[in-house]
Design an enzyme around this catalytic site. Structure first.
Site, PDB file in Angstrom:
ATOM      1  N   ASP A  64       0.823  -1.219   0.000  1.00 27.05           N
ATOM      2  CA  ASP A  64       0.000   0.000   0.000  1.00 27.05           C
ATOM      3  C   ASP A  64       0.854   1.265   0.000  1.00 27.05           C
ATOM      4  O   ASP A  64       0.447   2.286  -0.556  1.00 27.05           O
ATOM      5  CB  ASP A  64      -1.019  -0.009   1.148  1.00 27.05           C
ATOM      6  CG  ASP A  64      -0.418  -0.264   2.504  1.00 27.05           C
ATOM      7  OD1 ASP A  64       0.810  -0.376   2.608  1.00 27.05           O
ATOM      8  OD2 ASP A  64      -1.188  -0.363   3.478  1.00 27.05           O
TER       9      ASP A  64
HETATM   10  C1  LIG Z   1       5.175  -8.250  16.082  1.00 26.27           C
HETATM   11  C2  LIG Z   1       6.340  -7.369  15.850  1.00 26.27           C
HETATM   12  C3  LIG Z   1       7.523  -7.937  15.149  1.00 26.27           C
HETATM   13  C4  LIG Z   1       6.296  -6.099  16.271  1.00 26.27           C
HETATM   14  C5  LIG Z   1       7.116  -4.992  15.729  1.00 26.27           C
HETATM   15  C6  LIG Z   1       6.288  -3.936  15.159  1.00 26.27           C
HETATM   16  C7  LIG Z   1       6.013  -4.064  13.664  1.00 26.27           C
HETATM   17  C8  LIG Z   1       5.606  -5.457  13.313  1.00 26.27           C
HETATM   18  C9  LIG Z   1       4.899  -3.069  13.265  1.00 26.27           C
HETATM   19  C10 LIG Z   1       5.185  -1.625  13.721  1.00 26.27           C
HETATM   20  C11 LIG Z   1       4.618  -0.689  12.628  1.00 26.27           C
HETATM   21  C12 LIG Z   1       3.781  -1.583  11.733  1.00 26.27           C
HETATM   22  C13 LIG Z   1       2.439  -1.681  12.414  1.00 26.27           C
HETATM   23  C14 LIG Z   1       3.453  -1.186  10.318  1.00 26.27           C
HETATM   24  C15 LIG Z   1       3.126  -2.123   9.340  1.00 26.27           C
HETATM   25  C16 LIG Z   1       3.447  -3.554   9.593  1.00 26.27           C
HETATM   26  C17 LIG Z   1       3.809  -3.944  11.031  1.00 26.27           C
HETATM   27  C18 LIG Z   1       4.615  -2.868  11.752  1.00 26.27           C
HETATM   28  C19 LIG Z   1       5.927  -2.676  11.029  1.00 26.27           C
HETATM   29  C20 LIG Z   1       2.553  -1.690   7.980  1.00 26.27           C
HETATM   30  C21 LIG Z   1       3.731  -1.497   7.052  1.00 26.27           C
HETATM   31  C22 LIG Z   1       1.629  -2.758   7.379  1.00 26.27           C
HETATM   32  C23 LIG Z   1       0.757  -2.239   6.234  1.00 26.27           C
HETATM   33  C24 LIG Z   1      -0.087  -1.074   6.681  1.00 26.27           C
HETATM   34  O1  LIG Z   1      -1.061  -0.659   5.769  1.00 26.27           O
HETATM   35  C25 LIG Z   1       0.777   0.092   7.120  1.00 26.27           C
HETATM   36  C26 LIG Z   1       1.504   0.690   5.937  1.00 26.27           C
HETATM   37  C27 LIG Z   1      -0.135   1.181   7.677  1.00 26.27           C
HETATM   38  C28 LIG Z   1       1.723  -0.420   8.248  1.00 26.27           C
HETATM   39  C29 LIG Z   1       2.673   0.623   8.770  1.00 26.27           C
HETATM   40  C30 LIG Z   1       3.281   0.247  10.074  1.00 26.27           C
END
Ligand SMILES: CC(C)=CCC[C@@H](C)[C@H]1CC[C@@]2(C)C3=C(CC[C@]12C)[C@@]1(C)CC[C@H](O)C(C)(C)[C@@H]1CC3
Length: 728
Positions: free
Chosen positions: A456
């Site tokens: 996205d």
């Molecule tokens: C379970 C674990 C490994 C925790 C660490 C945190 C990450 C997994 C999270 C933190 C920010 C996070 C929520 C994010 C995403 C995936 C998982 C993340 C990286 C994504 C890129 C997934 C796709 C979404 O549409 C969007 C772009 C909003 C988010 C952005 C942040």
């Protein structure tokens, strides 16, 4: 100014006038604490002044002395944009934000410094303590998985240990309250898997009480669905490094301080505990995703294997293989690794392999500066190294939607955000053998060096760029990025659509779905859901459709492929709609967020309230959730419980999401929409600011996370759409 808990307790605080945020052209954000003398000739940026409340932030002057209600939606959007533009770092073009919420990330930064015996700079130490203290639960003094969570064993044990490592004495009131809560929760024995790993690394728990994460899984044939190369990128990255650390029982030296802490976090004496009996002990309050029988059986078998059967030569061989893969990850992400959880574990692997004085380890210490973020409550480690690309892509688009982008006041905002997006597109591939897809042409969520394409983010960045490129007002920068580079973006995007046997037509996050979701039965994390493999996400599918439909307005490249992708994407969204007309959102809260995205995707293929039963049903769902004051207010609980839960009061961002959905669907009842719009007007301060109200985002069903820019971006979009439709 609100009185913070740390102020009430008179805890040390740094001089907030001395903090500077350094942002480079690729969007890396690093905080520096200056001396008084240096600070004199180095002014704080407008963003930092506003964030930290230091003097000198120039608020936009009020529109006029009419009341908020009397302003038009356009004027309200305009004023919001005036404020938001002041938060942009003008050189780099990004909108920095303290991307905070999770309370289990700072342990990575502190833990790595502690293990390596590297002191934490004093101003950082002071502000880390402040942040943790200021996030303590107001009633019981513990901490949860995220800032607005109830207290859990994980949050409380980890943050208690952090405060102690950062110098707070055990008899400090904050520690005493937290210890009491931790003991009420059964003590640190009940922390979930990742917490047990951290405590073992810090010599506060024993590895024999941690369920295995065998690195040998990497030796299995890739054809097997259980091969880690098929897991979700985050889980893959975390367990790759954890496999290495746990199999070596990596642990730091026992110090007198650690010995004291051992005596504080358990309800019985440390030496009397048989840790091997507590692999599966998890505090009830923490448990979000309980073990399945099959996971427990696998864990018992693997524990036996590790203890009695694993030959040393095999361990050496697998760990070498793991380390090779970790080196690739480091190279692909310029030492950032995909996110701070795995980054910290990788840093420890590098510490073990290369030593504290190695170039590689020092690069990690430097890299950590990019995930630390200062705010009024103190410093914390963020969810990622920022949200740069995502926020810039939305800002550019929504200023256009609201008819603001081409106004002289905002041209430089748009131009620099656009240039940032152009600089951020990937132009190199990953090292071969990294289990990664082609990335040239894609965009990340945060920065180019971080190196991970997100579906996205690619779509939204593409859309934003196409808007600028095709606007006559920006013709002087249209060649900043070639059409050919846009087509590469399309190639990446199309390559991410699930077109095989899994969830046909949908988009996941970083990669296509590589294995069956049945693997979720082996999810060992206990506190998160949906982490084992990629999932079909409606929001990602919606955004991808938005990018694709917008591209076809201007270009004919791969026309048939794109039309087909849109078609099967829309079909997927229809299939995923819930009985009540809503969609469950995984990255924002929750049904409202996903329903907005779905309605926007439908609107781009001309499915509206009057001609689509799917759209009609979704609108009815949204309208049924409107509150008496005209607003919407979904709670984080929705994400956890998978059913709509209302928060206490209406929220600006939630209201904007619902309004955007309704406006794009051409929902016919203007009175309903008017009520929501007037709430957005009333909540705006005269300066154009909207106050932060509640975390907007979520991940893995259980962890809330803040998107500081959303309180500007989505109201501007909602007001702008309204103005275009109803105000001449
Ligand atoms: C379970 C674990 C490994 C925790 C660490 C945190 C990450 C997994 C999270 C933190 C920010 C996070 C929520 C994010 C995403 C995936 C998982 C993340 C990286 C994504 C890129 C997934 C796709 C979404 O549409 C969007 C772009 C909003 C988010 C952005 C942040």
């Amino acid at each position: 100014m609100v009185m913070l808990y740390s102020d009430e307790l008179e805890l040390p605080k740094t001089d907030h006038r001395l903090w500077r945020l350094r942002v480079d052209s690729l969007g890396s954000e690093k905080w520096e604490y200056l001396s008084n003398a240096d600070a004199k000739s180095d002014e704080q940026s407008s963003y930092v002044k506003q964030l930290l409340g230091t003097s000198g932030f120039e608020e936009p002057s009020p529109i006029d002395d009419r009341s908020a209600e009397e302003h038009s939606a356009y004027e309200t959007a305009f004023q919001g944009a005036r404020f938001f533009s002041k938060l942009q770092e003008p050189e780099s073009g990004i909108f920095p934000c303290q991307y905070k919420g999770p309370m289990f990330l700072t342990v990575g930064y502190v833990g790595v410094h502690f293990c390596a015996g590297v002191p934490i700079p004093e101003p950082v130490r002071i502000e880390l303590v402040r942040f943790i203290v200021n996030s303590a639960h107001p009633v019981d003094g513990g901490w949860g998985l995220h800032e607005v969570d109830k207290s859990t064993a994980f949050g409380t044990a980890i943050n208690y240990v952090l405060l102690r490592l950062l110098g707070l004495p055990a008899d400090h009131i904050v520690c005493k309250r937290a210890q009491k809560t931790l003991h009420r929760l059964g003590g640190a024995l009940g922390v979930p898997h990742w917490g047990k790993c951290w405590l073992s690394i810090l010599n506060l728990y024993k590895w024999e009480g941690v369920n295995p994460a065998p690195p040998e899984l990497w030796l299995l044939p890739y054809a097997l669905p259980i091969h880690p190369g098929r897991w979700w990128v985050h889980t893959r990255a975390v367990y790759q490094a954890l496999g290495y650390l746990s199999s070596l029982k990596f642990t730091c030296q026992l110090t007198p301080l650690l010995q004291e802490i051992r005596g504080e976090i358990y309800v019985k004496p440390f030496d009397s505990i048989d840790f091997s009996k507590h692999r599966n002990t998890v505090c009830n309050v923490d448990l979000y995703y309980p073990h399945t029988k099959i996971l427990n059986t696998a864990n018992s078998a693997l524990t036996f294997y590790e203890k009695h059967m694993r030959p040393n030569w095999l361990l050496r061989y697998t760990n070498k293989k793991c380390y090779d893969l970790i080196k690739k990850e480091i190279e692909n992400t310029d030492y950032l690794c995909i996110a701070p959880v795995s980054m910290a574990f990788c840093a420890l692997v590098v510490l073990a392999e290369e030593g504290k004085d190695s170039y590689q380890f020092k690069r990690f210490l430097e890299g950590f500066k990019e995930v630390l973020f200062m705010g009024p409550k103190g410093i914390t480690v963020m969810g990622t190294n920022g949200a740069q690309t995502w926020d810039c892509a939305f800002a550019v688009q929504y200023y256009f939607v609201a008819g603001l982008a081409e106004k002289p006041e905002f041209k430089s905002t748009i131009e620099s955000a656009y240039k940032f997006l152009c600089r951020t597109q990937f132009d190199t591939e990953c090292v071969p053998g990294s289990f990664r897809d082609k990335r040239i042409g894609g965009w990340p969520f945060s920065t180019k060096p971080q190196g991970y394409t997100v579906s996205d983010c690619t779509a939204e960045a593409l859309k934003a760029i196409i808007m600028v490129k095709n606007s006559p007002a920006f013709s002087h920068v249209k060649d900043e990025i070639s059409d050919e580079r846009l087509t590469k973006g399309i190639d990446v995007l199309l390559s991410l659509q699930n077109t095989g046997s899994f969830e046909y037509g949908s988009f996941a996050t970083y990669e296509k779905i590589r294995a069956t979701t049945a693997l979720e039965k082996l999810n060992p994390a206990e506190v998160f859901g949906n982490i084992m493999v990629e999932f079909p996400y409606v929001e990602c599918t919606d955004s991808s459709i938005l990018g694709l439909t917008y591209f076809t307005k201007y270009y004919s490249y791969r026309k048939n492929d794109i039309e087909n992708a849109i078609d099967i994407g829309i079909k997927y969204i229809k299939k995923a709609q819930g009985e009540d007309g809503s969609w469950y959102g995984c990255w924002g809260i929750c049904f409202t967020y996903a329903s907005m995205f779905a309605l926007e995707a439908f609107s781009t293929v001309n499915e509206k309230y009057t001609n689509s039963r799917y759209v009609k049903k979704a609108c009815e769902f949204l309208v049924s959730k409107q509150r008496a004051d005209g607003g919407w207010s979904e709670s984080m609980k929705s994400s956890e419980l998978h059913t709509y839960v209302e928060a206490e009061k209406s929220l600006v961002v939630q209201t904007s999401w619902a309004l955007i959905g309704l406006l794009l669907a051409d929902y016919p009842d203007k009175a309903t929409i008017d009520k929501g719009i007037s709430l957005l007007k009333q909540r705006q301060l005269a300066s154009g600011n909207w106050k932060f109200e509640a975390p907007e985002g979520v991940f893995n069903h259980s962890c809330a996370i803040e998107y500081a820019s959303y309180r500007f971006l989505f109201p501007i979009k909602a007001l702008g759409l309204y103005a275009k439709k109803y105000e001449s």
